[in-house]
Design an enzyme around this catalytic site. Sequence first.
Site, PDB file in Angstrom:
ATOM      1  N   ARG A  12       0.839  -1.205   0.000  1.00 54.22           N
ATOM      2  CA  ARG A  12       0.000   0.000   0.000  1.00 54.22           C
ATOM      3  C   ARG A  12       0.872   1.253   0.000  1.00 54.22           C
ATOM      4  NH1 ARG A  12      -4.505   0.204   4.515  1.00 54.22           N
ATOM      5  NH2 ARG A  12      -2.741   0.758   5.813  1.00 54.22           N
ATOM      6  N   LYS A  39      -2.566   6.525   1.694  1.00 58.48           N
ATOM      7  CA  LYS A  39      -2.392   6.926   3.100  1.00 58.48           C
ATOM      8  C   LYS A  39      -1.429   8.112   3.131  1.00 58.48           C
ATOM      9  CE  LYS A  39      -2.238   4.488   7.511  1.00 58.48           C
ATOM     10  NZ  LYS A  39      -3.476   5.019   8.078  1.00 58.48           N
ATOM     11  N   GLU A  93     -16.117   6.239   5.184  1.00 61.95           N
ATOM     12  CA  GLU A  93     -15.170   5.832   6.230  1.00 61.95           C
ATOM     13  C   GLU A  93     -15.721   6.177   7.602  1.00 61.95           C
ATOM     14  OE1 GLU A  93     -11.919   4.599   5.878  1.00 61.95           O
ATOM     15  OE2 GLU A  93     -11.070   5.446   4.056  1.00 61.95           O
TER      16      GLU A  93
HETATM   17  C1  LIG Z   1      -8.736   6.485   6.594  1.00 59.89           C
HETATM   18  C2  LIG Z   1      -8.463   5.091   7.048  1.00 59.89           C
HETATM   19  N1  LIG Z   1      -9.341   4.126   6.731  1.00 59.89           N
HETATM   20  C3  LIG Z   1      -9.140   2.842   7.114  1.00 59.89           C
HETATM   21  C4  LIG Z   1      -8.032   2.473   7.845  1.00 59.89           C
HETATM   22  C5  LIG Z   1      -7.832   1.038   8.220  1.00 59.89           C
HETATM   23  O1  LIG Z   1      -6.828   0.457   7.435  1.00 59.89           O
HETATM   24  P1  LIG Z   1      -5.971  -0.744   7.967  1.00 59.89           P
HETATM   25  O2  LIG Z   1      -6.908  -1.861   8.274  1.00 59.89           O
HETATM   26  O3  LIG Z   1      -5.060  -1.108   6.851  1.00 59.89           O
HETATM   27  O4  LIG Z   1      -5.262  -0.280   9.177  1.00 59.89           O
HETATM   28  C6  LIG Z   1      -7.106   3.440   8.216  1.00 59.89           C
HETATM   29  C7  LIG Z   1      -5.936   3.082   9.014  1.00 59.89           C
HETATM   30  O5  LIG Z   1      -4.934   2.718   8.502  1.00 59.89           O
HETATM   31  C8  LIG Z   1      -7.309   4.776   7.800  1.00 59.89           C
HETATM   32  O6  LIG Z   1      -6.425   5.735   8.111  1.00 59.89           O
END
Ligand SMILES: Cc1ncc(COP(=O)(O)O)c(C=O)c1O
Length: 343
Positions: A84, A186, A222
């Site tokens: 990612r 991210k 989200e």
């Molecule tokens: C905006 C956002 N959505 C979802 C997630 C969850 O992603 P992950 O399961 O990869 O931690 C995160 C955290 O990383 C995030 O910052």
Amino acid sequence: MSINAKDIDFNNLGFNYMDLPYRFRAYYRDGQWQDEGLTDDPNIHISEGSTILHYGQGAFEGLKAYRTQSGEINLFRPDQNAIRMTHSCDRLLMPEYPVDKFVDAVKQTVAANKDFVPPYGTGATLYLRPYIVGVGGNIGVHPAQEYIFSIFAMPVGNYFKGGLTPTAFITSEYDRAAHKGTGANKVGGNYAASLFPGDYAHQNGYSDCIYLDPISHRKVEEVGSANFFGITKDNVFLTPKSPSILPSVTKYSLLYLAKEKLGLGTKEGDVFIDQFDEFTEAGACGTAAVISPIGSITHGDDKHVFYSETEVGPVTRKLYDTLTGIQFGELDAPEGWIQKVEA
Ligand SMILES: Cc1ncc(COP(=O)(O)O)c(C=O)c1O
């Protein structure tokens, strides 16, 4: 001075920065990555012209290390975070840090700080924060010539105060990201944009805000910095699909587990705010949030209560037990999901 592991109450951790003894660092100069390796300096010294300071040219990741009952240390799908991050780098014209080197650097960081991986049974974990930022003397809106990649760590407990107790959320009228923007990456700008709506939610007694799709404002995207899932009346694990959602490693793991281990149907699709009645349970999922049940969502004058405002629902609990059982080494993991740290 970095903190001493003996001074930490691993049973009562929040989600806060700590200066641990070691972090990993690498520099990109003259077109290639050069690893500095582990360092005890928590500060980075960068030019005032660094692109990260002005134009937000930077990306980050978040993953965890888990102590098993036998004292080993597990990483959960670190390769997925590494991949990612390469996508985030591509989007912001930054050099990718290679996936295998990323995973190795995570392992080095955890091993060097192994005394800070919380004991099994506390429910706490070691959170790892990899990041990459554009540095050096620049002023035009162009990608930097030099970059820093680093990983630091800290022991953490619950992200949302409730843990497995449901909490309340409110929809936001603001957007964190656009469909053709950077929501699926991210990168810092998405989170800067989320500070104001997040603060509004907190000030009004909510755990966080729910972002709606930036075009129609009728669909859930989200839950703060976590993905949304709901369990429908006909036992389908349904989670939103949108180009401005961060592809959550936890969410994709749950999609697999819901189908393969719990025998649920699974679907990525639209979650309309006027159709919450079709869900028996709802939750937020992510590395930090783990699985946090959503007690209610307030949208304008409407407040929708899901399973309960005080009790976690049975499917959400089963998903939580299955996911955390794998992470803490109590349950067999699907092939390749767990990587051991030699410490
Ligand atoms: C905006 C956002 N959505 C979802 C997630 C969850 O992603 P992950 O399961 O990869 O931690 C995160 C955290 O990383 C995030 O910052």
